[in-house]
Write an enzyme that holds these catalytic residues in place. Structure first.
Site, PDB file in Angstrom:
ATOM      1  CG  PHE A 133      11.696 -24.568   7.971  1.00 48.71           C
ATOM      2  CD1 PHE A 133      12.852 -23.858   8.623  1.00 48.71           C
ATOM      3  CD2 PHE A 133      10.552 -23.933   7.590  1.00 48.71           C
ATOM      4  CE1 PHE A 133      12.665 -22.773   8.872  1.00 48.71           C
ATOM      5  CE2 PHE A 133      10.541 -22.408   8.008  1.00 48.71           C
ATOM      6  CZ  PHE A 133      11.372 -22.124   8.768  1.00 48.71           C
ATOM      7  CG  HIS A 178      -2.217 -25.231  12.717  1.00 54.93           C
ATOM      8  ND1 HIS A 178      -2.834 -24.254  13.492  1.00 54.93           N
ATOM      9  CD2 HIS A 178      -0.748 -24.937  13.292  1.00 54.93           C
ATOM     10  CE1 HIS A 178      -1.972 -23.601  14.244  1.00 54.93           C
ATOM     11  NE2 HIS A 178      -0.734 -23.914  13.995  1.00 54.93           N
ATOM     12  CG  ASP A 230      12.670 -28.443  18.568  1.00 56.34           C
ATOM     13  OD1 ASP A 230      12.620 -29.557  18.878  1.00 56.34           O
ATOM     14  OD2 ASP A 230      12.098 -27.890  17.729  1.00 56.34           O
TER      15      ASP A 230
END
Ligand SMILES: Cc1cc2nc3c(=O)[nH]c(=O)nc-3n(C[C@H](O)[C@H](O)[C@H](O)COP(=O)(O)OP(=O)(O)OC[C@H]3O[C@@H](n4cnc5c(N)ncnc54)[C@H](O)[C@@H]3O)c2cc1C
Length: 292
Positions: free
Chosen positions: A223, A273, A113
């Site tokens: 987020f 994950h 990012d």
């Protein structure tokens, strides 16, 4: 340090793999806290753990520091992340060499990012523009690296369409990526659609779902607005009903993640994950819930 096994060998065993993501703490106190988290997580024997790579400065040394102690002191198979941000090709080759020399054979390979304050990704002079170029660079430097790349069930925010994003994902896999880990999502339907689209596009590598147990409604809203993930209305309602009581909010987050993971594993996902934000509690609760 002895060299890690490539994760492709673990995926080839065709059993669900559990992995956990850490981020490098900002200071020594954070590193100490991370040691405690790692010690607690040892009890659930994750198949591997990963350590994110910051946008610049000292957090990058911490990625190396944390990766080394998680491997050396805790015996984890560790996958450091690496991004193109702010690096020239020569620097990236240098980072790749030191990752290799430390015995790591798996890298989560990303564009990265933009650093705080910039809205657009800018490649440096003689730097790389996209993750597929980093996959190529790493494979050319050390052909035995096993590389993961990011995938976006709800499309990467910068991609003009899901189709264009898929072409770009295929480019990363064709460059040599061994598996895909997805951005976090809360509605499994988006993962199943994404996997179907990947398979139809000829992407055959494992696609590992990325799951984040919610810790706070405000935080997850922030987020998801950044990464373009949808928060299902039912989950928002449940989090709102939990109010300000952290334990209840966390319990809702764990319960939702547990439901997602049970469904994903039942439908053949290659593992999961966990984005745990360096907190052990949710990963431990999920392991216990799945074992029950
Ligand atoms: C599992 C996972 C782990 C992550 N870990 C980190 C981390 O440790 N550090 C960090 O800073 N960020 C991390 N991120 C966030 C990630 O860096 C951002 O999502 C970033 O904006 C894109 O990275 P990428 O590797 O997917 O980029 P790319 O694959 O390069 O894609 C970026 C955008 O460019 C487009 N694109 C790709 N290739 C091309 C091409 N050849 N030509 C034109 N367009 C193209 C894509 O469609 C997409 O819109 C992670 C994300 C995931 C899913």
């Amino acid at each position: 340090m002895a060299a890690d096994r490539p994760l492709s060998e673990l995926f080839a065993q065709r059993r669900p793999l559990r992995s956990i993501e850490f981020f490098p703490p900002k200071d020594d106190a954070g590193v100490e806290a991370l040691r405690h988290t790692a010690a607690a997580l040892k009890s659930i024997s994750p198949d591997f753990v990963s350590v994110t790579y910051g946008a610049g400065g000292s957090t990058r040394q911490r990625t190396a520091q944390v990766s080394v102690f998680l491997k050396k002191d805790f015996g984890f198979t560790v996958m450091p992340h690496l991004t193109c941000v702010g690096h020239t090709r020569e620097e990236l080759n240098g980072v790749a060499d030191s990752i290799y020399a430390d015995g790591f054979r798996n890298i989560m390979t990303l564009r990265g990012d933009p650093p705080k304050g910039s809205t657009e990704f800018q490649a440096t002079a003689d730097g790389l523009r996209n993750a597929n170029e980093l996959v190529s660079l790493l494979k050319a430097r050390h052909p035995d690296f096993c590389l993961g790349v990011g995938g976006y069930p709800e499309k990467h925010p910068e991609a003009a369409s899901a189709e264009v994003d898929l072409v770009n994902l295929k480019r990363k896999v064709d460059a040599g990526a061994d598996f895909v880990t997805t951005q976090l999502f809360f509605d499994n339907a988006s993962y199943y659609r994404f996997v179907d689209a990947c398979r139809a596009a000829g992407i055959t590598v494992p696609i590992v779902p990325g799951i984040m147990p919610v810790l706070s409604l405000k935080q997850i809203q922030r987020f998801t607005s950044m990464c373009g993930t949808t928060l299902p209305a039912t989950l928002i309602r449940r989090l709102e009903a939990a109010g300000e009581t952290a334990e209840i909010v966390e319990a809702v987050g764990i319960d939702w993640a547990l439901g997602q993971i049970r469904d994903l594993l039942a439908r053949g996902a290659p593992g999961y994950h966990l984005y745990i934000l360096n907190r052990a509690k949710s990963a431990l609760a999920l392991a216990a819930g799945l074992a029950a």
